[in-house]
Scaffold this motif. Structure first.
Motif, PDB file in Angstrom:
ATOM      1  N   ASN A  67      -5.413   8.215  -8.747  1.00 43.37           N
ATOM      2  CA  ASN A  67      -6.320   7.209  -8.176  1.00 43.37           C
ATOM      3  C   ASN A  67      -5.661   6.371  -7.083  1.00 43.37           C
ATOM      4  N   ARG A  68      -4.487   6.770  -6.657  1.00 42.53           N
ATOM      5  CA  ARG A  68      -3.702   6.007  -5.682  1.00 42.53           C
ATOM      6  C   ARG A  68      -4.474   5.727  -4.394  1.00 42.53           C
ATOM      7  N   ASN A  69      -5.103   6.740  -3.805  1.00 45.01           N
ATOM      8  CA  ASN A  69      -5.809   6.559  -2.530  1.00 45.01           C
ATOM      9  C   ASN A  69      -7.058   5.694  -2.687  1.00 45.01           C
ATOM     10  N   ARG A  70      -7.699   5.798  -3.821  1.00 45.75           N
ATOM     11  CA  ARG A  70      -8.881   4.971  -4.102  1.00 45.75           C
ATOM     12  C   ARG A  70      -8.470   3.499  -4.273  1.00 45.75           C
ATOM     13  N   LEU A  71      -7.410   3.256  -5.031  1.00 46.21           N
ATOM     14  CA  LEU A  71      -6.898   1.903  -5.226  1.00 46.21           C
ATOM     15  C   LEU A  71      -6.428   1.319  -3.891  1.00 46.21           C
ATOM     16  N   ARG A  72      -5.744   2.145  -3.097  1.00 47.10           N
ATOM     17  CA  ARG A  72      -5.261   1.704  -1.785  1.00 47.10           C
ATOM     18  C   ARG A  72      -6.428   1.253  -0.909  1.00 47.10           C
ATOM     19  N   ALA A  73      -7.524   2.000  -0.906  1.00 43.89           N
ATOM     20  CA  ALA A  73      -8.701   1.643  -0.106  1.00 43.89           C
ATOM     21  C   ALA A  73      -9.282   0.309  -0.568  1.00 43.89           C
ATOM     22  N   ASP A  74      -9.402   0.131  -1.874  1.00 45.42           N
ATOM     23  CA  ASP A  74      -9.947  -1.123  -2.410  1.00 45.42           C
ATOM     24  C   ASP A  74      -9.070  -2.321  -2.034  1.00 45.42           C
ATOM     25  N   ILE A  75      -7.767  -2.167  -2.177  1.00 45.47           N
ATOM     26  CA  ILE A  75      -6.842  -3.262  -1.844  1.00 45.47           C
ATOM     27  C   ILE A  75      -6.925  -3.573  -0.352  1.00 45.47           C
ATOM     28  N   LEU A  76      -6.882  -2.553   0.481  1.00 42.46           N
ATOM     29  CA  LEU A  76      -6.893  -2.756   1.928  1.00 42.46           C
ATOM     30  C   LEU A  76      -8.156  -3.473   2.382  1.00 42.46           C
ATOM     31  N   LYS A  77      -9.314  -3.031   1.905  1.00 38.54           N
ATOM     32  CA  LYS A  77     -10.571  -3.680   2.290  1.00 38.54           C
ATOM     33  C   LYS A  77     -10.605  -5.140   1.829  1.00 38.54           C
ATOM     34  N   SER A  78     -10.180  -5.388   0.607  1.00 42.04           N
ATOM     35  CA  SER A  78     -10.206  -6.755   0.064  1.00 42.04           C
ATOM     36  C   SER A  78      -9.284  -7.684   0.843  1.00 42.04           C
ATOM     37  N   VAL A  79      -8.083  -7.237   1.109  1.00 43.07           N
ATOM     38  CA  VAL A  79      -7.119  -8.081   1.807  1.00 43.07           C
ATOM     39  C   VAL A  79      -7.565  -8.336   3.248  1.00 43.07           C
ATOM     40  N   ILE A  80      -8.080  -7.326   3.916  1.00 49.52           N
ATOM     41  CA  ILE A  80      -8.555  -7.525   5.291  1.00 49.52           C
ATOM     42  C   ILE A  80      -9.687  -8.547   5.317  1.00 49.52           C
ATOM     43  N   MET A  81     -10.586  -8.468   4.358  1.00 48.11           N
ATOM     44  CA  MET A  81     -11.688  -9.425   4.311  1.00 48.11           C
ATOM     45  C   MET A  81     -11.168 -10.845   4.092  1.00 48.11           C
ATOM     46  N   ILE A  82     -10.158 -11.002   3.248  1.00 47.77           N
ATOM     47  CA  ILE A  82      -9.600 -12.332   2.998  1.00 47.77           C
ATOM     48  C   ILE A  82      -8.880 -12.839   4.261  1.00 47.77           C
ATOM     49  N   ILE A  83      -8.070 -11.992   4.857  1.00 46.69           N
ATOM     50  CA  ILE A  83      -7.327 -12.399   6.054  1.00 46.69           C
ATOM     51  C   ILE A  83      -8.289 -12.810   7.173  1.00 46.69           C
ATOM     52  N   LEU A  84      -9.354 -12.070   7.318  1.00 44.04           N
ATOM     53  CA  LEU A  84     -10.303 -12.360   8.396  1.00 44.04           C
ATOM     54  C   LEU A  84     -11.372 -13.367   7.968  1.00 44.04           C
ATOM     55  N   ASN A  85     -11.157 -13.982   6.809  1.00 41.57           N
ATOM     56  CA  ASN A  85     -12.069 -15.024   6.290  1.00 41.57           C
ATOM     57  C   ASN A  85     -13.504 -14.534   6.121  1.00 41.57           C
TER      58      ASN A  85
ATOM     59  N   LEU B  75       0.791  -1.231   0.000  1.00 43.66           N
ATOM     60  CA  LEU B  75       0.000   0.000   0.000  1.00 43.66           C
ATOM     61  C   LEU B  75       0.823   1.281   0.000  1.00 43.66           C
ATOM     62  N   ASN B  76       2.146   1.178  -0.012  1.00 46.42           N
ATOM     63  CA  ASN B  76       2.922   2.424   0.036  1.00 46.42           C
ATOM     64  C   ASN B  76       2.875   3.167  -1.300  1.00 46.42           C
ATOM     65  N   ASP B  77       3.186   4.430  -1.253  1.00 49.82           N
ATOM     66  CA  ASP B  77       3.073   5.292  -2.435  1.00 49.82           C
ATOM     67  C   ASP B  77       3.979   4.844  -3.580  1.00 49.82           C
ATOM     68  N   ARG B  78       5.160   4.313  -3.270  1.00 44.76           N
ATOM     69  CA  ARG B  78       6.073   3.874  -4.332  1.00 44.76           C
ATOM     70  C   ARG B  78       5.499   2.692  -5.101  1.00 44.76           C
ATOM     71  N   THR B  79       4.848   1.784  -4.387  1.00 44.67           N
ATOM     72  CA  THR B  79       4.252   0.623  -5.051  1.00 44.67           C
ATOM     73  C   THR B  79       3.096   1.054  -5.943  1.00 44.67           C
ATOM     74  N   LEU B  80       2.335   2.035  -5.503  1.00 41.70           N
ATOM     75  CA  LEU B  80       1.141   2.471  -6.235  1.00 41.70           C
ATOM     76  C   LEU B  80       1.406   3.685  -7.130  1.00 41.70           C
ATOM     77  N   ILE B  81       2.647   3.922  -7.479  1.00 38.51           N
ATOM     78  CA  ILE B  81       3.009   5.119  -8.251  1.00 38.51           C
ATOM     79  C   ILE B  81       2.289   5.191  -9.599  1.00 38.51           C
ATOM     80  N   ALA B  82       2.048   4.061 -10.242  1.00 40.78           N
ATOM     81  CA  ALA B  82       1.399   4.063 -11.556  1.00 40.78           C
ATOM     82  C   ALA B  82      -0.063   4.475 -11.485  1.00 40.78           C
ATOM     83  N   ALA B  83      -0.647   4.412 -10.276  1.00 43.63           N
ATOM     84  CA  ALA B  83      -2.065   4.761 -10.119  1.00 43.63           C
ATOM     85  C   ALA B  83      -2.301   6.273 -10.146  1.00 43.63           C
ATOM     86  N   ASN B  84      -1.242   7.048 -10.045  1.00 40.18           N
ATOM     87  CA  ASN B  84      -1.310   8.512 -10.091  1.00 40.18           C
ATOM     88  C   ASN B  84      -2.393   9.074  -9.181  1.00 40.18           C
TER      89      ASN B  84
END
Length: 154
Positions: free
Chosen positions: A134-152, A123-132
């Motif tokens: 939309n970086r914060n929006r993409l970060r939110a989507d990734i974070l929510k999805s991964v948390i849901m998977i981790i917590l089953n 989720l760091n800015d360097r990893t999401l640099i190509a998102a320009n």
């Protein structure tokens, strides 16, 4: 040598861990005297290191010398918890806010250190640099999805 803020944080966390209850009552001036610092230093630690994002609730009581109650919030792995996480993250989230959410989940022992470290990298800015823009929006989507998977949760 650790910074004074780090020492105060660790001291309070140790007291909370030793307590049989999920809360701790401290007197700010006494703690400041113990660490030979200004009471404002205690306030700083409480407001920056013991936030709701990190799983704590602070209540200040006035009168009778005044005291501060630190409560460890119980994090539950259920639908209402997931709803509150999704609401906290929202449609867009900055790296700093995502970092706080990740740390809160780690401190509540809902995710492992490895999972927390991987989320921070993904989720760091360097990893999401190509998102320009939309970086914060993409970060939110990734974070929510991964948390849901981790917590089953689906």
């Amino acid at each position: 040598m650790a910074r004074l803020s780090d020492e105060i944080e660790e001291f309070i966390k140790a007291m909370l861990n030793e307590s049989r209850e999920s809360q701790l009552q401290i007197v700010r001036n006494e703690l400041a005297n113990y660490f030979s610092c200004a009471p404002s230093q205690i306030n700083y630690v409480l407001t920056t290191r013991f936030t709701t994002n990190k799983g704590y609730y602070i209540e200040s009581k006035r009168g009778g010398g005044g005291c501060i109650i630190i409560r460890r919030l119980e994090v539950r792995n259920d639908d209402s918890f997931m709803e509150s996480i999704n609401e906290k993250i929202g449609d867009s989230i900055t790296y700093n806010s995502a970092y706080q959410v990740i740390n809160g989940l780690f401190e509540a022992q809902m995710i492992t250190k490895t999972e927390a470290d991987m989320l921070r990298v993904v989720l760091n800015d360097r990893t999401l640099i190509a998102a320009n823009d939309n970086r914060n929006r993409l970060r939110a989507d990734i974070l929510k999805s991964v948390i849901m998977i981790i917590l089953n949760k689906e």
